[in-house]
Design an enzyme around this catalytic site. Structure first.
Site, PDB file in Angstrom:
ATOM      1  N   GLY A 168       0.824  -1.205   0.000  1.00  0.00           N
ATOM      2  CA  GLY A 168       0.000   0.000   0.000  1.00  0.00           C
ATOM      3  C   GLY A 168       0.859   1.256   0.000  1.00  0.00           C
TER       4      GLY A 168
ATOM      5  N   THR B  67       4.444   1.310   6.436  1.00  0.00           N
ATOM      6  CA  THR B  67       3.048   0.893   6.498  1.00  0.00           C
ATOM      7  C   THR B  67       2.346   1.763   7.513  1.00  0.00           C
ATOM      8  OG1 THR B  67       1.505  -0.815   7.282  1.00  0.00           O
ATOM      9  CG2 THR B  67       3.744  -0.969   8.068  1.00  0.00           C
TER      10      THR B  67
ATOM     11  N   ASP C  62      -0.102   0.957   9.216  1.00  0.00           N
ATOM     12  CA  ASP C  62      -0.471   0.142  10.374  1.00  0.00           C
ATOM     13  C   ASP C  62       0.677   0.039  11.375  1.00  0.00           C
ATOM     14  OD1 ASP C  62      -2.850  -0.262   9.089  1.00  0.00           O
ATOM     15  OD2 ASP C  62      -2.421  -2.319   8.480  1.00  0.00           O
TER      16      ASP C  62
ATOM     17  N   ARG D 157     -26.110  10.985  18.603  1.00  0.00           N
ATOM     18  CA  ARG D 157     -25.918   9.571  18.301  1.00  0.00           C
ATOM     19  C   ARG D 157     -24.600   9.057  18.891  1.00  0.00           C
ATOM     20  NH1 ARG D 157     -27.749   9.385  11.891  1.00  0.00           N
ATOM     21  NH2 ARG D 157     -29.863  10.220  12.218  1.00  0.00           N
TER      22      ARG D 157
ATOM     23  N   GLY E 278      -6.248  -1.440   9.927  1.00  0.00           N
ATOM     24  CA  GLY E 278      -5.460  -2.157  10.916  1.00  0.00           C
ATOM     25  C   GLY E 278      -6.016  -3.554  11.069  1.00  0.00           C
ATOM     26  N   ARG E 279      -5.594  -4.478  10.191  1.00  0.00           N
ATOM     27  CA  ARG E 279      -6.154  -5.831  10.207  1.00  0.00           C
ATOM     28  C   ARG E 279      -5.576  -6.673  11.330  1.00  0.00           C
ATOM     29  NH1 ARG E 279      -5.173  -5.105   4.814  1.00  0.00           N
ATOM     30  NH2 ARG E 279      -3.414  -6.552   4.773  1.00  0.00           N
TER      31      ARG E 279
ATOM     32  N   GLU F 233     -10.219  -2.122  11.874  1.00  0.00           N
ATOM     33  CA  GLU F 233     -10.931  -2.934  10.880  1.00  0.00           C
ATOM     34  C   GLU F 233     -10.787  -4.426  11.149  1.00  0.00           C
ATOM     35  OE1 GLU F 233      -9.484  -3.207   6.912  1.00  0.00           O
ATOM     36  OE2 GLU F 233      -7.405  -2.877   7.477  1.00  0.00           O
TER      37      GLU F 233
ATOM     38  N   ARG G 144      -4.312   7.353   4.249  1.00  0.00           N
ATOM     39  CA  ARG G 144      -3.009   7.319   3.580  1.00  0.00           C
ATOM     40  C   ARG G 144      -2.948   8.289   2.400  1.00  0.00           C
ATOM     41  NH1 ARG G 144      -3.777   1.403   1.736  1.00  0.00           N
ATOM     42  NH2 ARG G 144      -1.842   1.129   2.865  1.00  0.00           N
TER      43      ARG G 144
END
Length: 365
Positions: free
Chosen positions: A10, A136, A138, A173, A181-182, A234, A285
């Site tokens: 990425g 990265t 992340d 709300r 961020g897997r 995520e 990004r």
């Protein structure tokens, strides 16, 4: 000396600053620099006997080509998520080595995340001189405290979270902001802490709706403006759901319905409170790098050239405890980098916690 540069995985802000630093540092030493386009995929498209394919997949990098690129995001060399070892035609490592040999490349500097740098380590293991540069948003490359792109992603996220407060508050709300961020929750943890959101759910700790939802309802009630904010990685999991892989999040592919939307649906069904959901996704990004990523990009690029000058290849440039350094290029294969949950995260409160500050590095890892 003739060196090559490529970017893979990425894109992140700060890559162009690093490319510029490498190019100018090499030129100052009298070296030739070639930028390979589209990551390792570009190599697979090159036929060393066909000048047209070489021209399509590579550029000569000189002072004019890299002038001003440090002020822009993304990567001028373009990128791909390709591992030459896992192609339909089989392992293409031999082809990559043949291209390097036929084009007279003496060493490579590769800028990438976990996937790109794993092949870089493999190439180094074949005896070819490589310096790798971790990037990265992340920030999950094992062996370094910092990767190019992380600071800008945090800055973008904090700005967006705080901007979203106006809409969330106007409608009374619960706001749910999903961040990339897997495998690692560092981006969510730090962005949530700096934006001072009410609760943060990270990839490392499953969310228990029975505990989290009452907290958010209480946060909303006591906020003074009748709203609450929650940040979620995520890659986070909600207890009672099937695993993320079964929901469609495998490899580099993402689920059609992100965990932020699933959490919001649970909140509305269980509490009756409305939600506002925002996936920041690629906006994290996008755009120009912040000061930190420019600085680290320049420094990592300069260090990469210095290592090659000193005939010290097979290294990955890194930041450790606030100091620039370098580690063996295969270090990233030795582990995974995730949030230190015990010291930095309160599982019950779904919040960042600072057990201590003295002696900690700047980004509190």
């Amino acid at each position: 000396m003739h060196i090559g540069i490529l970017t893979g995985g990425g894109d992140v802000p700060g890559l162009n600053a690093c490319i510029r630093a490498i190019t100018l540092g090499a030129i100052d030493l009298g070296w030739q620099v070639t930028g390979f386009r589209r990551g390792w995929e570009g190599f697979l498209r090159i036929d060393p006997s066909d000048p047209e394919t070489i021209a399509h997949q590579s550029w000569t990098l000189d002072r004019e080509r890299v002038r001003g690129i440090d002020r822009t995001g993304g990567t001028i060399l373009h990128t791909s998520r390709t591992d030459p070892r896992t192609q339909e035609a089989g392992d293409r490592t031999g082809h990559v080595l043949d291209v390097l040999d036929k084009l007279g490349i003496d060493a490579m500097v590769t800028l990438g995340g976990d996937g790109t740098l794993r092949f870089s380590a493999h190439l180094s293991g074949q005896g070819f001189p490589v310096i790798s540069v971790p990037k990265t948003m992340d920030n999950d490359v094992f062996g370094t405290d910092y990767c190019i792109g992380f600071s800008t992603a945090i800055s973008r996220s904090v700005e967006a979270i705080n901007a979203l407060r106006t809409t969330t508050g106007s409608h009374e709300r619960i706001g749910i902001v999903e961040l990339f961020g897997r495998r690692s929750g560092e981006t969510a943890l730090l962005a949530g802490f700096l934006a001072q959101v009410d609760r943060t759910v990270i990839a490392e700790v499953p969310a228990d709706p029975g505990a989290l939802l009452p907290l958010l309802v209480e946060d909303r009630h006591h906020s003074g403006a009748n709203y609450a904010m929650c940040v979620i990685s995520e890659g986070a999991r909600i207890q009672g759901e099937e695993k993320n892989a079964e929901l469609g999040m495998t490899g580099t592919q993402r689920s059609d319905e992100g965990v932020g939307h699933r959490l919001a649906r649970t909140i509305e069904e269980e509490t009756g409170v409305g939600t506002v959901v925002q996936e920041l996704a690629y906006l994290m990004r996008a755009g120009e790098p912040d000061a930190m990523d420019r600085m680290v990009g320049f420094a990592f690029g300069g260090l990469a050239v210095q290592l090659l000058r000193d005939k010290n290849a097979g290294r990955m440039v890194a930041l450790k405890d606030g100091n620039y350094c370098h580690v063996p290029i295969a270090t990233l294969l030795e582990g995974s980098k995730t949030v230190d949950v015990r010291n930095l995260y309160d599982r019950e409160a779904y919040r960042a916690k600072l057990m201590r500050v003295e002696g900690m590095p700047m980004f509190l890892y």
